[in-house]
Scaffold this motif. Structure first.
Motif, PDB file in Angstrom:
ATOM      1  N   TYR A 337       0.817  -1.212   0.000  1.00 50.81           N
ATOM      2  CA  TYR A 337       0.000   0.000   0.000  1.00 50.81           C
ATOM      3  C   TYR A 337       0.856   1.269   0.000  1.00 50.81           C
ATOM      4  O   TYR A 337       0.618   2.180  -0.787  1.00 50.81           O
ATOM      5  CB  TYR A 337      -0.916  -0.007   1.225  1.00 50.81           C
ATOM      6  CG  TYR A 337      -2.068   0.972   1.129  1.00 50.81           C
ATOM      7  CD1 TYR A 337      -3.356   0.521   0.876  1.00 50.81           C
ATOM      8  CD2 TYR A 337      -1.878   2.332   1.273  1.00 50.81           C
ATOM      9  CE1 TYR A 337      -4.425   1.414   0.779  1.00 50.81           C
ATOM     10  CE2 TYR A 337      -2.925   3.229   1.173  1.00 50.81           C
ATOM     11  CZ  TYR A 337      -4.199   2.764   0.928  1.00 50.81           C
ATOM     12  OH  TYR A 337      -5.241   3.652   0.826  1.00 50.81           O
ATOM     13  N   LEU A 338       1.854   1.328   0.882  1.00 47.94           N
ATOM     14  CA  LEU A 338       2.617   2.566   1.050  1.00 47.94           C
ATOM     15  C   LEU A 338       3.844   2.637   0.130  1.00 47.94           C
ATOM     16  O   LEU A 338       4.172   3.702  -0.382  1.00 47.94           O
ATOM     17  CB  LEU A 338       3.063   2.716   2.503  1.00 47.94           C
ATOM     18  CG  LEU A 338       1.922   2.872   3.530  1.00 47.94           C
ATOM     19  CD1 LEU A 338       2.487   2.906   4.941  1.00 47.94           C
ATOM     20  CD2 LEU A 338       1.121   4.138   3.251  1.00 47.94           C
ATOM     21  N   GLU A 339       4.526   1.496  -0.039  1.00 47.19           N
ATOM     22  CA  GLU A 339       5.760   1.516  -0.846  1.00 47.19           C
ATOM     23  C   GLU A 339       5.494   1.305  -2.323  1.00 47.19           C
ATOM     24  O   GLU A 339       6.268   1.770  -3.168  1.00 47.19           O
ATOM     25  CB  GLU A 339       6.725   0.429  -0.377  1.00 47.19           C
ATOM     26  CG  GLU A 339       7.296   0.618   1.012  1.00 47.19           C
ATOM     27  CD  GLU A 339       8.236  -0.520   1.358  1.00 47.19           C
ATOM     28  OE1 GLU A 339       9.098  -0.857   0.526  1.00 47.19           O
ATOM     29  OE2 GLU A 339       8.085  -1.086   2.448  1.00 47.19           O
ATOM     30  N   GLY A 340       4.442   0.529  -2.612  1.00 47.40           N
ATOM     31  CA  GLY A 340       4.178   0.207  -4.003  1.00 47.40           C
ATOM     32  C   GLY A 340       5.002  -0.949  -4.522  1.00 47.40           C
ATOM     33  O   GLY A 340       5.224  -1.058  -5.733  1.00 47.40           O
ATOM     34  N   VAL A 341       5.473  -1.817  -3.631  1.00 49.38           N
ATOM     35  CA  VAL A 341       6.299  -2.949  -4.067  1.00 49.38           C
ATOM     36  C   VAL A 341       5.426  -4.000  -4.738  1.00 49.38           C
ATOM     37  O   VAL A 341       4.212  -4.060  -4.539  1.00 49.38           O
ATOM     38  CB  VAL A 341       7.064  -3.566  -2.872  1.00 49.38           C
ATOM     39  CG1 VAL A 341       7.977  -2.547  -2.222  1.00 49.38           C
ATOM     40  CG2 VAL A 341       6.097  -4.135  -1.837  1.00 49.38           C
ATOM     41  N   GLY A 342       6.070  -4.857  -5.514  1.00 48.17           N
ATOM     42  CA  GLY A 342       5.380  -5.934  -6.191  1.00 48.17           C
ATOM     43  C   GLY A 342       5.485  -7.252  -5.433  1.00 48.17           C
ATOM     44  O   GLY A 342       6.053  -7.329  -4.346  1.00 48.17           O
ATOM     45  N   LEU A 343       4.967  -8.285  -6.056  1.00 54.46           N
ATOM     46  CA  LEU A 343       4.957  -9.611  -5.422  1.00 54.46           C
ATOM     47  C   LEU A 343       6.365 -10.116  -5.163  1.00 54.46           C
ATOM     48  O   LEU A 343       6.603 -10.849  -4.188  1.00 54.46           O
ATOM     49  CB  LEU A 343       4.192 -10.591  -6.317  1.00 54.46           C
ATOM     50  CG  LEU A 343       3.705 -11.888  -5.666  1.00 54.46           C
ATOM     51  CD1 LEU A 343       2.761 -11.600  -4.511  1.00 54.46           C
ATOM     52  CD2 LEU A 343       3.014 -12.753  -6.715  1.00 54.46           C
ATOM     53  N   ALA A 344       7.310  -9.736  -5.999  1.00 53.62           N
ATOM     54  CA  ALA A 344       8.687 -10.198  -5.832  1.00 53.62           C
ATOM     55  C   ALA A 344       9.303  -9.701  -4.534  1.00 53.62           C
ATOM     56  O   ALA A 344      10.225 -10.319  -4.003  1.00 53.62           O
ATOM     57  CB  ALA A 344       9.537  -9.736  -7.017  1.00 53.62           C
ATOM     58  N   ALA A 345       8.802  -8.581  -3.998  1.00 55.47           N
ATOM     59  CA  ALA A 345       9.363  -8.009  -2.769  1.00 55.47           C
ATOM     60  C   ALA A 345       8.685  -8.535  -1.510  1.00 55.47           C
ATOM     61  O   ALA A 345       9.238  -8.405  -0.420  1.00 55.47           O
ATOM     62  CB  ALA A 345       9.265  -6.483  -2.808  1.00 55.47           C
ATOM     63  N   VAL A 346       7.492  -9.117  -1.649  1.00 54.95           N
ATOM     64  CA  VAL A 346       6.752  -9.551  -0.447  1.00 54.95           C
ATOM     65  C   VAL A 346       6.436 -11.045  -0.461  1.00 54.95           C
ATOM     66  O   VAL A 346       5.703 -11.523   0.407  1.00 54.95           O
ATOM     67  CB  VAL A 346       5.437  -8.751  -0.310  1.00 54.95           C
ATOM     68  CG1 VAL A 346       5.712  -7.291  -0.044  1.00 54.95           C
ATOM     69  CG2 VAL A 346       4.544  -8.913  -1.533  1.00 54.95           C
TER      70      VAL A 346
END
Length: 373
Positions: A337-346
């Motif tokens: 939500y806040l960073e805008g990271v994708g699935l690869a980061a989480v």
């Protein structure tokens, strides 16, 4: 009249007390929640910063910058996680959450101090948790203030020589709402999902329809799936409501992908349903299911990192958080939500959620099969 009245009340009091204490599950519920919640509140629910990981980019490398950083290290709160060589390394470090704070000291820091000029230092704060970020910023400001007092005593001057320029990433204004509302997308749905699922089998047991369900052609696995899907749907709907309120009503901007967010929420909701079904399978009635659920909700909230950072908790509690699906869901939701990271980061948050679901769902099916009361 009064002695007889008191005697009748005394007999009734004794009868009710014995009824409570004779039930083994009631005795456990009377003692365990109080012990557990008292310990958790004492250890986990603390807003004191016990450890702040920071990174240092000292482009001055002079005696003054060394003395300033020594003051910071001497607090016992700040622990240097990395020493950087260039500004380009800052973004990756903060994105990985390896450091809560990055302190950048410019090349002309020493010269400015000795020239009697104002010497700014830049403090970059990971503001995804606005409470922690604000406290860390306050700690640094107090250390700089003490350094300024000592510098003025030694070298003279009326104004404070060192000035802190703070930059909060992911939450520029340190608004608590930006931190709380994304976390509530997972937290609120978990409460309802656990409660609905825990009551599902217990309600049928209490109404006497559970035995009828077991003699139908449906297998225990099919029964479990049928009871799991409605709470999963309800949980996702509630997450959507909170998401819409955060985005449209309060105007908290969403930087990431809705698809990534819902993939994480789906894993989390299934893990929560597995815990709820296990509670429901071991509960003899709805009252027990509700008590067991509320006994779990408070520790799960406290150990999720939602109120206070997990890193502030004792090591034993940090290990205990690994069994808490809410910890991984909140981290995933806030980062997307806040960073805008994708699935690869989480994706690493999905693994423990999958493991929890893989353990609790078969456990619930086994309990259904054995019809534990």
């Amino acid at each position: 009249m009064l002695p007889a009245f008191l005697l009748r009340i005394g007999h009734l009091f004794r009868k009710e007390l014995l009824a409570i204490l004779k039930d083994r599950s009631s005795r456990v519920i009377l003692v365990m929640p109080v012990l557990m919640q008292s310990l958790l509140f004492g250890y986990a629910a603390t807003y004191d910063l016990a450890r702040v990981d920071y990174a240092l980019l000292d482009q001055s490398r002079g005696a003054a910058s060394t003395a300033l950083i020594a003051r910071l290290d001497g607090t016992g709160v700040f622990r240097r996680a990395a020493t950087l060589a260039s500004p380009e390394q800052i973004a990756a470090l903060v994105n990985r959450q390896d450091a809560l704070v990055v302190i950048q000291i410019p090349p002309d820091f020493e010269r400015r101090l000795h020239a009697g000029e104002e010497a700014p230092i830049q403090v970059i704060i990971d503001a995804r948790n606005s409470n922690t970020a604000g406290m860390a910023s306050g700690y640094i400001a107090s250390v700089v203030s003490a350094f300024n007092d000592e510098w003025r005593q030694r070298h003279g001057g009326a104004s404070a020589p060192v000035r802190v320029e703070a930059r909060a990433w992911f939450n520029p204004n340190l608004e608590t709402r930006w931190y709380i509302l994304p976390g509530m997308i997972a937290a609120i749905s978990m409460i309802q999902t656990l409660l609905l699922t825990a009551l599902s089998v217990a309600r049928e047991r209490e109404q006497g329809t559970f035995d009828q369900l077991l003699v139908t052609p449906l297998s225990p696995t099919e029964i479990m799936i049928g009871k799991a899907l409605p709470p999963v749907f309800v949980g996702l709907v509630q997450s959507t409501i909170v998401l819409l309120i955060a985005r449209l009503w309060f105007g908290v901007p969403m930087a990431g992908s809705v698809v990534t967010l819902y993939i994480g929420l789906a894993f989390f909701t299934v893990a929560s349903v597995g815990i709820g079904l296990s509670i429901s399978a071991v509960s003899a009635n709805m009252q027990q299911a509700m008590l067991y659920t509320f006994m779990l909700i408070m520790p799960m909230m406290l150990l999720s990192g939602f109120a206070t950072p997990v890193s502030n908790m004792p090591e034993a509690l940090q290990i205990a958080t690994l069994a808490n699906p809410l910890r991984f869901a909140i981290d995933l939701v806030q980062r997307v939500y806040l960073e805008g990271v994708g699935l690869a980061a989480v994706w690493h948050n999905l693994i423990p959620l999958f493991i929890i679901a893989a353990i609790t769902l078969p456990l619930a099916a086994w309990l259904f099969r054995h019809r534990l009361a």
